[in-house]
Design a protein around this motif. Structure first.
Motif, PDB file in Angstrom:
ATOM      1  N   GLU A   1      -6.217   1.175   7.716  1.00  0.00           N
ATOM      2  CA  GLU A   1      -6.313  -0.236   8.051  1.00  0.00           C
ATOM      3  C   GLU A   1      -4.900  -1.061   8.370  1.00  0.00           C
ATOM      4  N   ARG A   2      -3.962  -0.798   7.335  1.00  0.00           N
ATOM      5  CA  ARG A   2      -2.545  -1.575   7.666  1.00  0.00           C
ATOM      6  C   ARG A   2      -2.083  -1.094   8.889  1.00  0.00           C
ATOM      7  N   HIS A   3      -2.086   0.135   9.183  1.00  0.00           N
ATOM      8  CA  HIS A   3      -1.464   0.842  10.351  1.00  0.00           C
ATOM      9  C   HIS A   3      -2.329   0.125  11.571  1.00  0.00           C
ATOM     10  N   LEU A   4      -3.574  -0.061  11.579  1.00  0.00           N
ATOM     11  CA  LEU A   4      -4.344  -0.479  12.866  1.00  0.00           C
ATOM     12  C   LEU A   4      -4.100  -2.137  12.729  1.00  0.00           C
ATOM     13  N   ALA A   5      -3.906  -2.689  11.729  1.00  0.00           N
ATOM     14  CA  ALA A   5      -3.753  -4.100  11.767  1.00  0.00           C
ATOM     15  C   ALA A   5      -2.184  -4.430  12.476  1.00  0.00           C
TER      16      ALA A   5
ATOM     17  N   TYR B   1       0.732  -1.202  -0.064  1.00  0.00           N
ATOM     18  CA  TYR B   1      -0.155  -0.205  -0.035  1.00  0.00           C
ATOM     19  C   TYR B   1       0.976   1.326  -0.044  1.00  0.00           C
TER      20      TYR B   1
ATOM     21  N   ASN C   1      -9.333   5.628  -2.125  1.00  0.00           N
ATOM     22  CA  ASN C   1      -9.409   4.772  -1.101  1.00  0.00           C
ATOM     23  C   ASN C   1      -7.990   4.288  -0.524  1.00  0.00           C
TER      24      ASN C   1
ATOM     25  N   GLN D   1      -7.656   5.102   3.493  1.00  0.00           N
ATOM     26  CA  GLN D   1      -8.290   4.083   4.265  1.00  0.00           C
ATOM     27  C   GLN D   1      -7.450   2.887   4.247  1.00  0.00           C
ATOM     28  N   MET D   2      -6.957   2.226   3.187  1.00  0.00           N
ATOM     29  CA  MET D   2      -6.183   1.019   3.175  1.00  0.00           C
ATOM     30  C   MET D   2      -4.891   1.382   3.904  1.00  0.00           C
TER      31      MET D   2
END
Length: 149
Positions: free
Chosen positions: A105-109, A73, A98, A101-102
């Motif tokens: 999400e990568r950061h939060l995961a 990403y 997008n 947002q991607m």
């Protein structure tokens, strides 16, 4: 237009080359010294080992109107910032709408993995023929769109 591929462990190189030939678009495959790639169609650039060396080399080469194929990403975000198009090996297009947002999400995961100390989660499911068909259809659509612009 040129196509640049973050080719380390990329499962769709054959599809990329087949469609690039069909539309007469040059392809550059970038990989690190841990991967050996040979191609009758594409230019192969082997980049010295090092964290993100291939990513930065790819971004240094691509420019507005090019297509970047990467599952990263961060690479996609930098490509979009240069005015290039970017696509994931699943066929999903990265867009200015997008990518934030991607990345979030990568950061939060990653944050969740650190919190649970589970750094190695189960990998992606095995790639299917339908996955390849989906990528080919999406990638061809992107090539046609870029050629129209």
């Amino acid at each position: 237009m040129r196509i640049f591929v973050d080719a380390d462990a990329c499962p769709v190189i054959g599809i990329i080359e087949r469609l690039a030939k069909k539309y007469d678009v040059p392809v550059t495959l970038l990989c690190d010294t841990n991967h050996v790639l040979v191609s009758d169609y594409s230019e192969v650039n082997v980049i010295g080992a090092g964290a993100d060396a291939v990513d930065y080399a790819l971004i240094g080469l691509c420019s507005k109107g090019d297509i970047v194929v990467s599952q990263d990403y961060g690479v996609a975000a930098m490509a979009l910032g240069k005015g290039a198009y970017a696509i994931h090996q699943s066929g999903k297009w990265y867009t200015n709408e997008n990518i934030d947002q991607m990345l979030m999400e990568r950061h939060l995961a990653k944050k969740a993995r650190r919190a649970t100390k589970k750094n190695h989660l189960k990998g992606p499911r095995k790639r299917s023929a339908q996955d390849d068909e989906r990528f080919a259809e999406s990638f061809e659509k992107m090539i046609r769109k870029v050629q129209e612009n």
